[in-house]
Design an enzyme around this catalytic site. Sequence first.
Site, short mmCIF file in Angstrom:
data_model
loop_
_atom_site.label_atom_id
_atom_site.label_comp_id
_atom_site.label_asym_id
_atom_site.label_seq_id
_atom_site.Cartn_x
_atom_site.Cartn_y
_atom_site.Cartn_z
NE ARG A 1 -2.92 0.52 3.26
CZ ARG A 1 -2.16 0.84 4.31
NH1 ARG A 1 -1.46 1.96 4.29
NH2 ARG A 1 -2.10 0.05 5.35
CE1 TYR B 1 -15.27 9.85 -16.67
CE2 TYR B 1 -15.06 9.85 -14.29
CZ TYR B 1 -15.27 9.18 -15.48
OH TYR B 1 -15.49 7.82 -15.45
CG ASP C 1 -8.77 14.72 -15.59
OD1 ASP C 1 -8.06 14.15 -16.44
OD2 ASP C 1 -9.78 14.21 -15.08
CE LYS D 1 -11.45 6.34 -18.69
NZ LYS D 1 -11.79 7.67 -18.19
C1 LIG Z 1 -12.20 8.18 -17.02
C2 LIG Z 1 -11.87 9.54 -16.53
C3 LIG Z 1 -11.66 9.78 -15.16
C4 LIG Z 1 -11.80 8.70 -14.14
O1 LIG Z 1 -10.88 7.69 -14.34
P1 LIG Z 1 -11.12 6.17 -13.85
O2 LIG Z 1 -9.83 5.52 -14.16
O3 LIG Z 1 -12.28 5.63 -14.62
O4 LIG Z 1 -11.42 6.26 -12.39
C5 LIG Z 1 -11.33 11.07 -14.77
N1 LIG Z 1 -11.22 12.07 -15.67
C6 LIG Z 1 -11.42 11.87 -16.98
C7 LIG Z 1 -11.27 13.01 -17.91
C8 LIG Z 1 -11.75 10.60 -17.45
O5 LIG Z 1 -11.95 10.41 -18.76
#
Ligand SMILES: *Cc1c(COP(=O)(O)O)cnc(C)c1O
Length: 382
Positions: free
Chosen positions: A46, A99, A171, A196
């Site tokens: 962890r 998001y 982000d 992603k």
């Molecule tokens: C998918 C996504 C998230 C969240 O990510 P996870 O890995 O699904 O928790 C946050 N911000 C954006 C822009 C995303 O496309």
Amino acid sequence: MKRPGPGAFGGTPLVTPLYQSVVYGSATPDALDDIYNGAPGFTYSREGHPNAVSVGAMIDRLEGVSGGVMTGSGMAAVSLALLSVLKAGDHAIGSTQLYGRSLRLMTEELPRLGIETGFFDPTDADTARAAIRPDTKAILVEVVANPTLRIADMTALAELAEAHDITLIVDNTFTTPLGYRPLVHGAHIVLHSVTKILAGHSDAMLGWVGSRDPALTERLEVLGATLGTTAAPFDCWLAERGLLSFPLRFERVCANAKGLAKALADTPGVTRVFYPTQNDHPDYARAHNLLGDCGGHMLSFEIAGGREAANRLSEALDMPLAPTLGDITTTISHPATSSHRALPAAEREALGISEGFFRLSVGVEPLEALTQTLRSAIAAAS
Ligand SMILES: *Cc1c(COP(=O)(O)O)cnc(C)c1O
């Protein structure tokens, strides 16, 4: 039974081994003490493990930082970033087009912890200026908004953050570090859903968050271990393999998305195409300024005929609607029934998200085949 242990087999593996171990032993109390005091080594996964360090360092290099923290999901990275700078009594602002779960975090969870939140239109810095209060401590924004692909006024937001001494959190999931480097342009914390396009194969769920400020970096690491936002070794191992081909995939999906945007604009039955660097996009100039030649792998389009036509297109396409993005193959989503279903219809329409609106995450297939597949499905829907 005693395990043979590492080194029992000889040779040096070319590939980072999967360290599927929760615990790391130490030879002596002194050695353990040294690790807790910062010497290289691991104790309990962890707190850190080799697969997270290995893949984390690859993303560090892309974003130009050291010591970025791997997390178990993109949302864990969003949570960690916000909670590392905010406390009860603070105020934070976020883009109205974040998001969905990030929006929920800011509208439902942060206020519950005594952190008030406000929102702004990412394309209009005046609305951000108006939302800032003396107690505003963080701004959360995405460069490219989902699914309209509107482009945030990053330059003005960075200036506002600087002028008001606010932590700017970006982000960077949609843009990727090959498209945009937030920390070079005034951001203080950058984060990714590695799930992603960075990992790129829809088989690993991970996040990453990093900063160039050593104090912030340490705060992220310590809070992550305390909250338990830890990434799983196997997911890190998969993402490392995915990241090796990320630059290649990025180049290909940029070219594909650009070509497909052009082709869809000339396709009968398509009423609108949304692609940031295509010249009918409302933020075309800003997109070129921030992203250069590549408008990214996300592309949206609209067909006439409402929900019925949308159903026909999906059936003809023989491709499941997938509520994700960044996979190596092209995926399609229907925001009105998925990511944006909770929005009242009037607000959805105001954003331009009609029943005929689709979002594509463009993959690496040959462009001609991709164009052909989409064109025949659109023809079948018309
Ligand atoms: C998918 C996504 C998230 C969240 O990510 P996870 O890995 O699904 O928790 C946050 N911000 C954006 C822009 C995303 O496309």
